[in-house]
Design a protein around this motif. Sequence first.
Motif, PDB file in Angstrom:
ATOM      1  N   ALA A 165       0.826  -1.210   0.000  1.00 12.60           N
ATOM      2  CA  ALA A 165       0.000   0.000   0.000  1.00 12.60           C
ATOM      3  C   ALA A 165       0.859   1.257   0.000  1.00 12.60           C
ATOM      4  CB  ALA A 165      -0.924  -0.010   1.217  1.00 12.60           C
ATOM      5  N   LEU A 166       1.977   1.214   0.713  1.00  4.05           N
ATOM      6  CA  LEU A 166       2.865   2.377   0.762  1.00  4.05           C
ATOM      7  C   LEU A 166       3.446   2.671  -0.620  1.00  4.05           C
ATOM      8  CD1 LEU A 166       4.320   4.535   2.421  1.00  4.05           C
ATOM      9  CD2 LEU A 166       6.076   2.841   2.975  1.00  4.05           C
ATOM     10  N   GLN A 167       3.921   1.648  -1.291  1.00  2.00           N
ATOM     11  CA  GLN A 167       4.465   1.855  -2.639  1.00  2.00           C
ATOM     12  C   GLN A 167       3.383   2.344  -3.599  1.00  2.00           C
ATOM     13  OE1 GLN A 167       6.480  -1.796  -3.772  1.00  2.00           O
ATOM     14  NE2 GLN A 167       8.420  -1.009  -3.021  1.00  2.00           N
ATOM     15  N   ALA A 168       2.182   1.788  -3.485  1.00  2.00           N
ATOM     16  CA  ALA A 168       1.090   2.192  -4.379  1.00  2.00           C
ATOM     17  C   ALA A 168       0.684   3.640  -4.144  1.00  2.00           C
ATOM     18  CB  ALA A 168      -0.109   1.268  -4.178  1.00  2.00           C
ATOM     19  N   ALA A 169       0.789   4.106  -2.894  1.00  5.09           N
ATOM     20  CA  ALA A 169       0.391   5.478  -2.570  1.00  5.09           C
ATOM     21  C   ALA A 169       1.391   6.505  -3.080  1.00  5.09           C
ATOM     22  CB  ALA A 169       0.229   5.623  -1.061  1.00  5.09           C
ATOM     23  N   TYR A 170       2.622   6.057  -3.371  1.00  2.00           N
ATOM     24  CA  TYR A 170       3.672   6.966  -3.846  1.00  2.00           C
ATOM     25  C   TYR A 170       4.281   6.422  -5.137  1.00  2.00           C
ATOM     26  CZ  TYR A 170       3.351   9.386   0.626  1.00  2.00           C
ATOM     27  OH  TYR A 170       2.898  10.109   1.709  1.00  2.00           O
ATOM     28  N   PRO A 171       3.520   6.432  -6.224  1.00  2.00           N
ATOM     29  CA  PRO A 171       4.066   5.933  -7.495  1.00  2.00           C
ATOM     30  C   PRO A 171       5.226   6.793  -7.973  1.00  2.00           C
ATOM     31  CG  PRO A 171       1.984   7.077  -7.851  1.00  2.00           C
ATOM     32  CD  PRO A 171       2.150   6.962  -6.371  1.00  2.00           C
ATOM     33  N   LEU A 172       6.176   6.169  -8.647  1.00  2.00           N
ATOM     34  CA  LEU A 172       7.330   6.900  -9.162  1.00  2.00           C
ATOM     35  C   LEU A 172       6.966   7.647 -10.434  1.00  2.00           C
ATOM     36  CD1 LEU A 172      10.194   4.273  -8.674  1.00  2.00           C
ATOM     37  CD2 LEU A 172       9.222   5.902  -7.028  1.00  2.00           C
ATOM     38  N   ASP A 173       7.715   8.706 -10.718  1.00  2.00           N
ATOM     39  CA  ASP A 173       7.488   9.458 -11.959  1.00  2.00           C
ATOM     40  C   ASP A 173       7.742   8.582 -13.174  1.00  2.00           C
ATOM     41  OD1 ASP A 173       6.905  11.646 -10.414  1.00  2.00           O
ATOM     42  OD2 ASP A 173       8.921  12.504 -10.553  1.00  2.00           O
ATOM     43  N   SER A 174       8.695   7.687 -13.060  1.00  2.00           N
ATOM     44  CA  SER A 174       8.969   6.710 -14.119  1.00  2.00           C
ATOM     45  C   SER A 174       9.518   5.451 -13.476  1.00  2.00           C
ATOM     46  CB  SER A 174       9.976   7.263 -15.142  1.00  2.00           C
ATOM     47  OG  SER A 174      11.216   7.526 -14.535  1.00  2.00           O
ATOM     48  N   GLY A 175       9.240   4.309 -14.088  1.00  2.00           N
ATOM     49  CA  GLY A 175       9.733   3.053 -13.546  1.00  2.00           C
ATOM     50  C   GLY A 175       8.876   2.564 -12.390  1.00  2.00           C
ATOM     51  N   THR A 176       9.388   1.579 -11.690  1.00  2.00           N
ATOM     52  CA  THR A 176       8.651   0.966 -10.587  1.00  2.00           C
ATOM     53  C   THR A 176       9.527   0.902  -9.344  1.00  2.00           C
ATOM     54  OG1 THR A 176       9.383  -1.251 -11.258  1.00  2.00           O
ATOM     55  CG2 THR A 176       7.270  -0.459 -12.149  1.00  2.00           C
ATOM     56  N   HIS A 177       8.870   0.744  -8.216  1.00  3.61           N
ATOM     57  CA  HIS A 177       9.589   0.579  -6.960  1.00  3.61           C
ATOM     58  C   HIS A 177      10.348  -0.747  -6.948  1.00  3.61           C
ATOM     59  CE1 HIS A 177       7.854   3.979  -4.743  1.00  3.61           C
ATOM     60  NE2 HIS A 177       6.677   3.669  -5.277  1.00  3.61           N
ATOM     61  N   PRO A 178      11.397  -0.841  -6.136  1.00  2.00           N
ATOM     62  CA  PRO A 178      12.088  -2.128  -5.969  1.00  2.00           C
ATOM     63  C   PRO A 178      11.141  -3.187  -5.425  1.00  2.00           C
ATOM     64  CG  PRO A 178      13.379  -0.327  -5.019  1.00  2.00           C
ATOM     65  CD  PRO A 178      12.026   0.234  -5.343  1.00  2.00           C
ATOM     66  N   THR A 179      11.420  -4.432  -5.721  1.00  2.00           N
ATOM     67  CA  THR A 179      10.633  -5.535  -5.168  1.00  2.00           C
ATOM     68  C   THR A 179      10.853  -5.606  -3.660  1.00  2.00           C
ATOM     69  OG1 THR A 179      10.852  -6.769  -7.216  1.00  2.00           O
ATOM     70  CG2 THR A 179      10.177  -8.005  -5.272  1.00  2.00           C
ATOM     71  N   LEU A 180       9.767  -5.681  -2.914  1.00  2.00           N
ATOM     72  CA  LEU A 180       9.863  -5.694  -1.453  1.00  2.00           C
ATOM     73  C   LEU A 180      10.251  -7.066  -0.919  1.00  2.00           C
ATOM     74  CD1 LEU A 180       6.719  -3.581  -0.487  1.00  2.00           C
ATOM     75  CD2 LEU A 180       9.105  -2.923  -0.182  1.00  2.00           C
ATOM     76  N   TRP A 181      10.851  -7.057   0.261  1.00  2.00           N
ATOM     77  CA  TRP A 181      11.090  -8.252   1.063  1.00  2.00           C
ATOM     78  C   TRP A 181      12.110  -9.207   0.452  1.00  2.00           C
ATOM     79  CZ3 TRP A 181       8.778  -5.447   4.195  1.00  2.00           C
ATOM     80  CH2 TRP A 181       7.513  -4.927   3.965  1.00  2.00           C
ATOM     81  N   THR A 182      12.992  -8.687  -0.391  1.00  2.00           N
ATOM     82  CA  THR A 182      14.014  -9.550  -0.995  1.00  2.00           C
ATOM     83  C   THR A 182      15.335  -9.500  -0.240  1.00  2.00           C
ATOM     84  OG1 THR A 182      14.684  -7.772  -2.504  1.00  2.00           O
ATOM     85  CG2 THR A 182      12.999  -9.323  -3.287  1.00  2.00           C
ATOM     86  N   GLN A 183      15.503  -8.523   0.645  1.00  2.00           N
ATOM     87  CA  GLN A 183      16.763  -8.379   1.364  1.00  2.00           C
ATOM     88  C   GLN A 183      16.589  -8.613   2.860  1.00  2.00           C
ATOM     89  OE1 GLN A 183      18.115  -4.358   0.021  1.00  2.00           O
ATOM     90  NE2 GLN A 183      20.018  -5.419  -0.425  1.00  2.00           N
ATOM     91  N   THR A 184      17.566  -9.262   3.451  1.00  2.00           N
ATOM     92  CA  THR A 184      17.647  -9.319   4.905  1.00  2.00           C
ATOM     93  C   THR A 184      18.340  -8.047   5.385  1.00  2.00           C
ATOM     94  OG1 THR A 184      19.818 -10.379   4.936  1.00  2.00           O
ATOM     95  CG2 THR A 184      17.871 -11.824   4.797  1.00  2.00           C
ATOM     96  N   LEU A 185      18.302  -7.811   6.693  1.00  2.00           N
ATOM     97  CA  LEU A 185      18.989  -6.647   7.241  1.00  2.00           C
ATOM     98  C   LEU A 185      20.483  -6.732   6.965  1.00  2.00           C
ATOM     99  CD1 LEU A 185      19.097  -4.040   8.844  1.00  2.00           C
ATOM    100  CD2 LEU A 185      19.030  -5.408  10.960  1.00  2.00           C
ATOM    101  N   ALA A 186      21.064  -7.913   7.100  1.00  2.00           N
ATOM    102  CA  ALA A 186      22.501  -8.077   6.844  1.00  2.00           C
ATOM    103  C   ALA A 186      22.833  -7.744   5.392  1.00  2.00           C
ATOM    104  CB  ALA A 186      22.932  -9.496   7.169  1.00  2.00           C
ATOM    105  N   GLN A 187      21.991  -8.187   4.465  1.00  2.00           N
ATOM    106  CA  GLN A 187      22.234  -7.894   3.050  1.00  2.00           C
ATOM    107  C   GLN A 187      22.093  -6.408   2.771  1.00  2.00           C
ATOM    108  OE1 GLN A 187      19.214 -10.524   1.540  1.00  2.00           O
ATOM    109  NE2 GLN A 187      20.677 -12.167   1.066  1.00  2.00           N
ATOM    110  N   ALA A 188      21.067  -5.788   3.341  1.00  2.00           N
ATOM    111  CA  ALA A 188      20.862  -4.356   3.126  1.00  2.00           C
ATOM    112  C   ALA A 188      21.984  -3.534   3.742  1.00  2.00           C
ATOM    113  CB  ALA A 188      19.523  -3.930   3.713  1.00  2.00           C
ATOM    114  N   ALA A 189      22.542  -4.015   4.856  1.00  2.00           N
ATOM    115  CA  ALA A 189      23.643  -3.298   5.498  1.00  2.00           C
ATOM    116  C   ALA A 189      24.901  -3.341   4.651  1.00  2.00           C
ATOM    117  CB  ALA A 189      23.919  -3.895   6.873  1.00  2.00           C
ATOM    118  N   SER A 190      25.156  -4.482   4.017  1.00  2.00           N
ATOM    119  CA  SER A 190      26.373  -4.609   3.208  1.00  2.00           C
ATOM    120  C   SER A 190      26.222  -3.961   1.835  1.00  2.00           C
ATOM    121  CB  SER A 190      26.741  -6.089   3.035  1.00  2.00           C
ATOM    122  OG  SER A 190      25.720  -6.783   2.328  1.00  2.00           O
TER     123      SER A 190
END
Length: 290
Positions: free
Chosen positions: A85-110
């Motif tokens: 819902a958050l991504q849908a409420a803020y559509p990008l001017d072009s392109g799409t938002h990143p796919t959600l829930w694909t990263q762990t915290l450790a992956q996002a940190a690195s």
Amino acid sequence: MGYNVPEGITQATTSPRPDQFAATAGAVLNDAGRRIASKDTIGIARVSWGNASAVASKGLILGSSTFAGTGADTGKSEIELFGAALQAAYPLDSGTHPTLWTQTLAQAASSPPTVPGISIVNAAVGGVNSGNVLNTTSKNQIISYAPHWIMHSYWANDASSGGINAAGTKANILSWIAQIDAGYGAGLKPVHILVNPHARGDQAWADGAAALGETYESYRKTVATIVDDAPNKNVAFVDQGLAFWAVGFQGAINVNPRSMMDTASPTYVHLNNKGHRFGADNLRLEIIGR
């Protein structure tokens, strides 16, 4: 978003004593002030979401089993629905938002996301409480990931398995917020959104709270005051529990209001798909605003 229900004056009271009136008026003023402060703080997060077409907007979920999705089918959990819902409420001017829930915290940190769009890492873990939700490693990972906003909801287990009273819950949350904020140095601090959980209907929680001299209300009211006491004034309180309370979640033992609780063992602790949807709708209205 609701706050403390005024106490001290009942329907039967036609002429409240001055001390009752003063206490109730003070509670209402405090609640109104926290509501305004929370809306203002969430507004800072909305700046990040609104600018997601230009830069990466990063969020983090810190929670226990409900935010981890326990009781819901894949794709139907409270946080999965809220993120979509958050991504849908803020559509990008072009392109799409990143796919959600694909990263762990450790992956996002690195490798923190750098492309435009709203990204969210769900680091919720079932069974955690306010005393053990973070350790040195995960705190450092959060600071490396540097989310713009962090949603907290991990004190539902404090009474049942943590042995932590309401004052201890507040102290723990404030400590985690202070440690995370300190890691950001002199820069802008993240927005911390505290989401008060639904009341549990299991015997373990009721027994634990009674042993500590606490109630669901005492935890709710105490956590709400963090909005007042957070030194950087970057904390919002969303009373998810009050929304559930209004439809029957009042901490009674072995109840299933509106058939929204998972009846699998352990019973009356977790939400089912219907309960997760109700929670997601409430988060959408209170945090996204539409």
